[in-house]
Design a protein around this motif. Structure first.
Motif, PDB file in Angstrom:
ATOM      1  N   THR A   1     -20.708 117.492 -35.040  1.00 22.57           N
ATOM      2  CA  THR A   1     -19.720 118.255 -35.806  1.00 22.57           C
ATOM      3  C   THR A   1     -18.923 119.168 -34.891  1.00 22.57           C
ATOM      4  N   ASP A   2     -19.592 119.861 -33.995  1.00 21.97           N
ATOM      5  CA  ASP A   2     -18.913 120.758 -33.055  1.00 21.97           C
ATOM      6  C   ASP A   2     -17.943 119.988 -32.161  1.00 21.97           C
ATOM      7  N   LEU A   3     -18.369 118.833 -31.669  1.00 24.61           N
ATOM      8  CA  LEU A   3     -17.502 118.029 -30.802  1.00 24.61           C
ATOM      9  C   LEU A   3     -16.287 117.499 -31.556  1.00 24.61           C
TER      10      LEU A   3
ATOM     11  N   LYS B   1     -14.834 118.871 -34.182  1.00 34.57           N
ATOM     12  CA  LYS B   1     -13.934 120.008 -34.395  1.00 34.57           C
ATOM     13  C   LYS B   1     -13.156 120.332 -33.121  1.00 34.57           C
ATOM     14  N   GLU B   2     -13.818 120.242 -31.998  1.00 35.59           N
ATOM     15  CA  GLU B   2     -13.175 120.516 -30.719  1.00 35.59           C
ATOM     16  C   GLU B   2     -12.065 119.514 -30.443  1.00 35.59           C
TER      17      GLU B   2
ATOM     18  N   CYS C   1     -28.572 117.018 -33.676  1.00 37.67           N
ATOM     19  CA  CYS C   1     -27.576 116.005 -33.320  1.00 37.67           C
ATOM     20  C   CYS C   1     -26.353 116.088 -34.227  1.00 37.67           C
ATOM     21  N   ARG C   2     -26.587 116.214 -35.524  1.00 34.62           N
ATOM     22  CA  ARG C   2     -25.463 116.335 -36.474  1.00 34.62           C
ATOM     23  C   ARG C   2     -24.603 117.549 -36.150  1.00 34.62           C
ATOM     24  N   GLN C   3     -25.247 118.667 -35.868  1.00 36.78           N
ATOM     25  CA  GLN C   3     -24.509 119.893 -35.561  1.00 36.78           C
ATOM     26  C   GLN C   3     -23.682 119.732 -34.295  1.00 36.78           C
ATOM     27  N   ARG C   4     -24.253 119.120 -33.287  1.00 35.02           N
ATOM     28  CA  ARG C   4     -23.530 118.924 -32.025  1.00 35.02           C
ATOM     29  C   ARG C   4     -22.349 117.980 -32.227  1.00 35.02           C
TER      30      ARG C   4
END
Length: 90
Positions: free
Chosen positions: A20-22, A24-25, A15-18
């Protein structure tokens, strides 16, 4: 009978990684901010911005015509540093 085991630590990390990716996007969508975006991002009025950090020589700003523009990446970095420098009120 069916038994399912979930590794909570792994789920939290995914969840944290997702997230973070969102983030950044979304952050990558804007190259620069105008004054309205700066007010929105800081949750501050224009008067407060001017009073607290606008005239700080480290604050990255550019005037084009009659309008101020701020590099999104540089401004975010500055604001994070500026906030860390503020004394904590207890």
């Amino acid at each position: 009978m069916l038994s399912v085991k979930i590794d909570e630590a792994e789920v939290k990390e995914l969840c944290r990684q997702r997230i973070t990716d969102l983030v950044k996007e979304v952050e990558g969508e804007l190259v620069f901010w105008d004054a309205a975006e700066l007010k929105k991002r800081t949750c501050m009025s224009w008067n407060s911005i001017q009073e607290h950090f606008f005239f700080d020589p480290r604050f990255p700003k550019h005037k084009v015509g009659g309008k101020w523009y701020f590099s999104a990446r540089e401004t975010r970095t500055f604001l994070e540093q500026w906030l860390r420098e503020r004394p904590c009120a207890l």
